[in-house]
Write a protein that holds these residues in place. Structure first.
Motif, PDB file in Angstrom:
ATOM      1  N   THR A  14      42.756  44.353  35.782  1.00 58.88           N
ATOM      2  CA  THR A  14      41.593  44.502  36.967  1.00 58.88           C
ATOM      3  C   THR A  14      42.329  45.355  38.091  1.00 58.88           C
ATOM      4  OG1 THR A  14      41.008  42.090  36.262  1.00 58.88           O
ATOM      5  CG2 THR A  14      40.322  43.005  38.313  1.00 58.88           C
ATOM      6  N   ILE A  15      43.398  45.361  38.218  1.00 58.74           N
ATOM      7  CA  ILE A  15      44.163  45.907  39.263  1.00 58.74           C
ATOM      8  C   ILE A  15      44.003  47.319  39.123  1.00 58.74           C
ATOM      9  CG2 ILE A  15      46.276  46.435  40.809  1.00 58.74           C
ATOM     10  CD1 ILE A  15      46.890  43.549  40.658  1.00 58.74           C
ATOM     11  N   ALA A  16      44.513  47.873  37.693  1.00 55.23           N
ATOM     12  CA  ALA A  16      44.455  49.219  37.211  1.00 55.23           C
ATOM     13  C   ALA A  16      42.952  49.638  37.239  1.00 55.23           C
ATOM     14  CB  ALA A  16      44.986  49.081  35.875  1.00 55.23           C
ATOM     15  N   PHE A  17      41.993  48.767  36.742  1.00 57.41           N
ATOM     16  CA  PHE A  17      40.496  49.220  36.990  1.00 57.41           C
ATOM     17  C   PHE A  17      40.187  49.574  38.303  1.00 57.41           C
ATOM     18  CE2 PHE A  17      35.970  48.538  36.506  1.00 57.41           C
ATOM     19  CZ  PHE A  17      35.809  49.624  35.299  1.00 57.41           C
ATOM     20  N   GLY A  18      40.447  48.836  39.120  1.00 60.78           N
ATOM     21  CA  GLY A  18      40.266  49.046  40.666  1.00 60.78           C
ATOM     22  C   GLY A  18      40.718  49.998  41.128  1.00 60.78           C
ATOM     23  N   ALA A  19      42.146  50.360  40.766  1.00 57.52           N
ATOM     24  CA  ALA A  19      42.907  51.519  41.326  1.00 57.52           C
ATOM     25  C   ALA A  19      42.271  52.856  40.951  1.00 57.52           C
ATOM     26  CB  ALA A  19      44.366  51.328  40.962  1.00 57.52           C
ATOM     27  N   VAL A  20      41.871  52.966  39.777  1.00 59.36           N
ATOM     28  CA  VAL A  20      41.018  53.889  39.198  1.00 59.36           C
ATOM     29  C   VAL A  20      40.047  54.378  40.142  1.00 59.36           C
ATOM     30  CG1 VAL A  20      40.045  55.170  37.484  1.00 59.36           C
ATOM     31  CG2 VAL A  20      42.099  54.020  37.008  1.00 59.36           C
ATOM     32  N   PHE A  21      39.060  53.330  40.343  1.00 53.89           N
ATOM     33  CA  PHE A  21      37.988  53.463  41.305  1.00 53.89           C
ATOM     34  C   PHE A  21      38.226  53.786  42.611  1.00 53.89           C
ATOM     35  CE2 PHE A  21      35.198  52.064  37.735  1.00 53.89           C
ATOM     36  CZ  PHE A  21      33.937  52.142  38.241  1.00 53.89           C
ATOM     37  N   ILE A 133      34.086  49.856  45.370  1.00 55.63           N
ATOM     38  CA  ILE A 133      34.108  48.977  43.917  1.00 55.63           C
ATOM     39  C   ILE A 133      35.643  48.877  43.647  1.00 55.63           C
ATOM     40  CG2 ILE A 133      33.837  49.352  41.638  1.00 55.63           C
ATOM     41  CD1 ILE A 133      31.102  50.477  42.217  1.00 55.63           C
ATOM     42  N   GLY A 134      36.225  50.086  43.797  1.00 57.74           N
ATOM     43  CA  GLY A 134      37.520  49.965  43.831  1.00 57.74           C
ATOM     44  C   GLY A 134      38.464  48.881  44.811  1.00 57.74           C
ATOM     45  N   LEU A 135      38.077  48.952  45.756  1.00 59.91           N
ATOM     46  CA  LEU A 135      38.747  47.826  46.627  1.00 59.91           C
ATOM     47  C   LEU A 135      38.387  46.459  46.107  1.00 59.91           C
ATOM     48  CD1 LEU A 135      38.445  49.244  50.218  1.00 59.91           C
ATOM     49  CD2 LEU A 135      40.435  49.185  48.829  1.00 59.91           C
ATOM     50  N   VAL A 136      36.878  46.192  46.000  1.00 57.55           N
ATOM     51  CA  VAL A 136      36.689  44.823  45.346  1.00 57.55           C
ATOM     52  C   VAL A 136      37.179  44.312  44.107  1.00 57.55           C
ATOM     53  CG1 VAL A 136      34.719  43.391  44.603  1.00 57.55           C
ATOM     54  CG2 VAL A 136      34.400  44.739  46.668  1.00 57.55           C
ATOM     55  N   ILE A 137      37.441  45.129  43.119  1.00 57.99           N
ATOM     56  CA  ILE A 137      37.943  44.971  41.944  1.00 57.99           C
ATOM     57  C   ILE A 137      39.512  44.751  42.115  1.00 57.99           C
ATOM     58  CG2 ILE A 137      38.358  45.844  39.590  1.00 57.99           C
ATOM     59  CD1 ILE A 137      35.479  46.989  39.740  1.00 57.99           C
ATOM     60  N   GLY A 138      40.112  45.618  42.588  1.00 56.04           N
ATOM     61  CA  GLY A 138      41.662  45.705  42.901  1.00 56.04           C
ATOM     62  C   GLY A 138      42.195  44.348  43.371  1.00 56.04           C
ATOM     63  N   GLY A 139      41.043  43.974  44.833  1.00 53.54           N
ATOM     64  CA  GLY A 139      41.333  42.807  45.554  1.00 53.54           C
ATOM     65  C   GLY A 139      41.235  41.560  44.569  1.00 53.54           C
ATOM     66  N   GLY A 141      41.782  41.400  41.119  1.00 56.39           N
ATOM     67  CA  GLY A 141      42.875  41.457  40.382  1.00 56.39           C
ATOM     68  C   GLY A 141      44.182  40.791  41.078  1.00 56.39           C
ATOM     69  N   THR A 142      44.192  41.318  42.478  1.00 61.76           N
ATOM     70  CA  THR A 142      45.360  40.932  43.207  1.00 61.76           C
ATOM     71  C   THR A 142      45.399  39.489  43.494  1.00 61.76           C
ATOM     72  OG1 THR A 142      45.562  43.014  44.245  1.00 61.76           O
ATOM     73  CG2 THR A 142      46.727  41.328  45.422  1.00 61.76           C
ATOM     74  N   ALA A 143      44.281  38.838  43.726  1.00 62.65           N
ATOM     75  CA  ALA A 143      44.053  37.491  44.096  1.00 62.65           C
ATOM     76  C   ALA A 143      44.261  36.624  42.664  1.00 62.65           C
ATOM     77  CB  ALA A 143      42.488  37.179  44.598  1.00 62.65           C
ATOM     78  N   VAL A 144      43.878  37.016  41.514  1.00 59.02           N
ATOM     79  CA  VAL A 144      44.173  36.511  40.411  1.00 59.02           C
ATOM     80  C   VAL A 144      45.704  36.617  40.201  1.00 59.02           C
ATOM     81  CG1 VAL A 144      43.841  36.771  37.785  1.00 59.02           C
ATOM     82  CG2 VAL A 144      41.818  36.909  39.240  1.00 59.02           C
ATOM     83  N   ALA A 145      46.582  37.568  40.284  1.00 56.59           N
ATOM     84  CA  ALA A 145      47.850  37.806  40.201  1.00 56.59           C
ATOM     85  C   ALA A 145      48.632  36.819  41.116  1.00 56.59           C
ATOM     86  CB  ALA A 145      48.382  39.155  40.508  1.00 56.59           C
ATOM     87  N   LEU A 146      48.263  36.555  42.393  1.00 60.82           N
ATOM     88  CA  LEU A 146      48.787  35.728  43.455  1.00 60.82           C
ATOM     89  C   LEU A 146      48.645  34.479  42.945  1.00 60.82           C
ATOM     90  CD1 LEU A 146      47.865  37.712  46.782  1.00 60.82           C
ATOM     91  CD2 LEU A 146      50.268  37.615  45.381  1.00 60.82           C
ATOM     92  N   VAL A 147      47.393  33.765  42.755  1.00 61.13           N
ATOM     93  CA  VAL A 147      47.199  32.612  42.380  1.00 61.13           C
ATOM     94  C   VAL A 147      48.033  32.061  41.114  1.00 61.13           C
ATOM     95  CG1 VAL A 147      45.439  31.051  41.368  1.00 61.13           C
ATOM     96  CG2 VAL A 147      44.892  32.574  43.161  1.00 61.13           C
ATOM     97  N   GLY A 148      48.122  33.052  40.109  1.00 61.99           N
ATOM     98  CA  GLY A 148      48.991  32.772  38.851  1.00 61.99           C
ATOM     99  C   GLY A 148      50.397  32.689  39.327  1.00 61.99           C
TER     100      GLY A 148
END
Length: 152
Positions: A14-21, A133-139, A141-148
């Motif tokens: 998710t972070i990679a996909f957001g970063a591409v956008f 879109i990149g900021l939202v999707i990357g955000g 992914g970052t939230a999922v990573a931090l929660v995990g």
């Protein structure tokens, strides 16, 4: 262990996909900034509205709208005195411009056929969409990573 690893891959993807956008949005913004830095200005007139339907794509049909979109056709005179005509890159319904409306045109001196209306949509809409879109999707992914990470 299996769930943690899957969550890591989901977060990474998710972070990679957001970063591409986000990168595409930044590149498009850079193109607009470069265009603005070297653009000549001229007054133009919307001579007609070109109505087009998106008959080839299914995206409009899936949104439930099959109405045509109006693209402004603008005429202006470049610095060398040559009259030029171009179709705006951004269409809308209802139309953003009226026939006969005066608009500011930006164009490259070395290739006056590369012209745009000096407006938000024609210069900044795509960079804003891709970057947003990149900021939202990357955000996400970052939230999922931090929660995990906090759970482990």
């Amino acid at each position: 262990m299996r769930g943690r690893r899957a969550r890591w891959w989901v977060a990474f993807g998710t972070i990679a996909f957001g970063a591409v956008f986000l990168v595409v949005g930044l590149i498009l913004a850079g193109v607009s900034v470069s265009f603005l830095a070297n653009a000549e200005r001229a007054q133009g007139t919307v001579v007609t509205l070109e109505w087009r339907s998106d008959s080839g794509g299914s995206s409009r049909k899936s949104r439930g709208s099959n109405e045509p979109t109006a693209y402004p056709v603008v005429e202006f005179t470049s610095k060398d005195g040559t009259p030029r005509t171009f179709r705006g890159s951004t269409g809308s319904n209802p139309p953003s411009y009226d026939k006969g409306e005066r608009v500011e045109v930006l164009y490259r001196a070395d290739s006056p056929e590369d012209a745009r209306i000096n407006g938000f949509a024609s210069l900044w809409l795509l960079p804003l969409i891709f970057g947003g879109i990149g900021l939202v999707i990357g955000g996400i992914g970052t939230a999922v990573a931090l929660v995990g990470r906090r759970r482990s």
